[in-house]
Design a protein around this motif. Structure first.
Motif, short mmCIF file in Angstrom:
data_model
loop_
_atom_site.label_atom_id
_atom_site.label_comp_id
_atom_site.label_asym_id
_atom_site.label_seq_id
_atom_site.Cartn_x
_atom_site.Cartn_y
_atom_site.Cartn_z
N ARG A 14 -35.01 -78.39 133.93
CA ARG A 14 -35.71 -79.34 134.79
C ARG A 14 -36.46 -78.55 135.86
O ARG A 14 -35.90 -77.68 136.51
CB ARG A 14 -34.72 -80.29 135.45
N ASP A 15 -37.72 -78.90 136.04
CA ASP A 15 -38.52 -78.34 137.14
C ASP A 15 -38.40 -76.82 137.26
O ASP A 15 -38.11 -76.28 138.33
CB ASP A 15 -38.10 -78.97 138.48
N LEU A 65 -26.96 -72.65 137.98
CA LEU A 65 -28.36 -73.09 138.02
C LEU A 65 -29.21 -71.89 138.40
O LEU A 65 -28.91 -71.19 139.38
CB LEU A 65 -28.53 -74.21 139.06
N TYR A 106 -31.08 -77.55 145.77
CA TYR A 106 -30.53 -76.92 144.57
C TYR A 106 -29.12 -77.39 144.25
O TYR A 106 -28.76 -77.51 143.08
CB TYR A 106 -30.57 -75.40 144.69
N SER A 109 -29.61 -80.64 142.53
CA SER A 109 -30.15 -80.39 141.19
C SER A 109 -29.05 -79.92 140.25
O SER A 109 -28.94 -80.39 139.11
CB SER A 109 -31.27 -79.35 141.22
N CYS A 110 -28.23 -78.99 140.71
CA CYS A 110 -27.13 -78.49 139.89
C CYS A 110 -26.19 -79.63 139.51
O CYS A 110 -25.85 -79.81 138.33
CB CYS A 110 -26.37 -77.41 140.67
N SER A 112 -26.71 -83.00 139.59
CA SER A 112 -27.31 -84.06 138.77
C SER A 112 -27.59 -83.59 137.35
O SER A 112 -27.43 -84.36 136.40
CB SER A 112 -28.57 -84.61 139.44
N MET A 113 -27.95 -82.33 137.18
CA MET A 113 -28.16 -81.82 135.82
C MET A 113 -26.83 -81.74 135.07
O MET A 113 -26.77 -82.03 133.88
CB MET A 113 -28.86 -80.46 135.87
#
Length: 181
Positions: A14-15, A65, A106, A109-110, A112-113
């Motif tokens: 992602r991104d 991540l 971050y 992001s970590c 949610s991924m």
């Protein structure tokens, strides 16, 4: 309830970031991401020895991540927690972000991924974690305080993320939650 190692996840993208299982050579870096939160009172080598010897850490799957250049940004560990009627929950712990990469999203992001990976790649009833640090990351990822769902146990920091169709499993789980991990 006994924690156990979940099945591995495939890497997620992602991104311009990748979340993938941490390799053995990543572990020193992963452990040091959280040293200021969980091991500030120890010298670095002593802290790393404690982490490497931790049975709890061996029971889970570590994820890291990375940005597009491969630099580590954030990490977390996951566990399987048995639930009611052969359901399984994913426990998430030790979410940490590189000191110089904090306050940039971050950690979220970590997390949610990682949630997305389990939702898409494995059957899971819900997610739980214990909030050690006051942050809005967990609420942003859909977690709610277990107390708001009737939990009155010893761990007021217990947070859950469940699908509404799993209310019965959540009620059972809240009557028999795992101890702090």
């Amino acid at each position: 309830m006994k924690l156990s190692k979940p099945l591995p996840l495939k890497p997620l993208y992602r991104d311009n970031m990748t979340l993938s299982p941490a390799e053995e050579n990543d572990m020193t870096h992963v452990f040091l991401m959280g040293k200021d939160a969980w091991g500030a009172e120890f010298q670095t080598e002593e802290y790393l020895d404690i982490c490497c010897a931790s049975e709890k850490y061996r029971l889970g799957n570590w994820f890291i991540l990375r940005d597009s250049s491969g630099a580590p940004l954030s990490s977390a560990i996951s566990y399987v927690i048995p639930g009611h009627n052969n359901s399984s929950w994913i426990g998430i712990g030790s979410l940490a972000t590189e000191v110089n990469s904090r306050k940039k999203g971050y950690g979220l992001s970590c997390l949610s991924m990682l949630l997305e990976g389990y939702e898409k790649q494995q059957a899971t009833t819900g997610f739980m974690l214990f909030q050690d640090v006051q942050t809005n990351i967990y609420r942003s990822a859909g977690f709610v305080a277990a107390e708001s769902r009737g939990y009155k146990g010893a761990h007021p920091s217990l947070l859950l993320r469940i699908n509404e169709r799993n209310n019965q499993e959540a009620e059972y789980f809240l009557k028999n939650p795992p101890s702090y991990f």
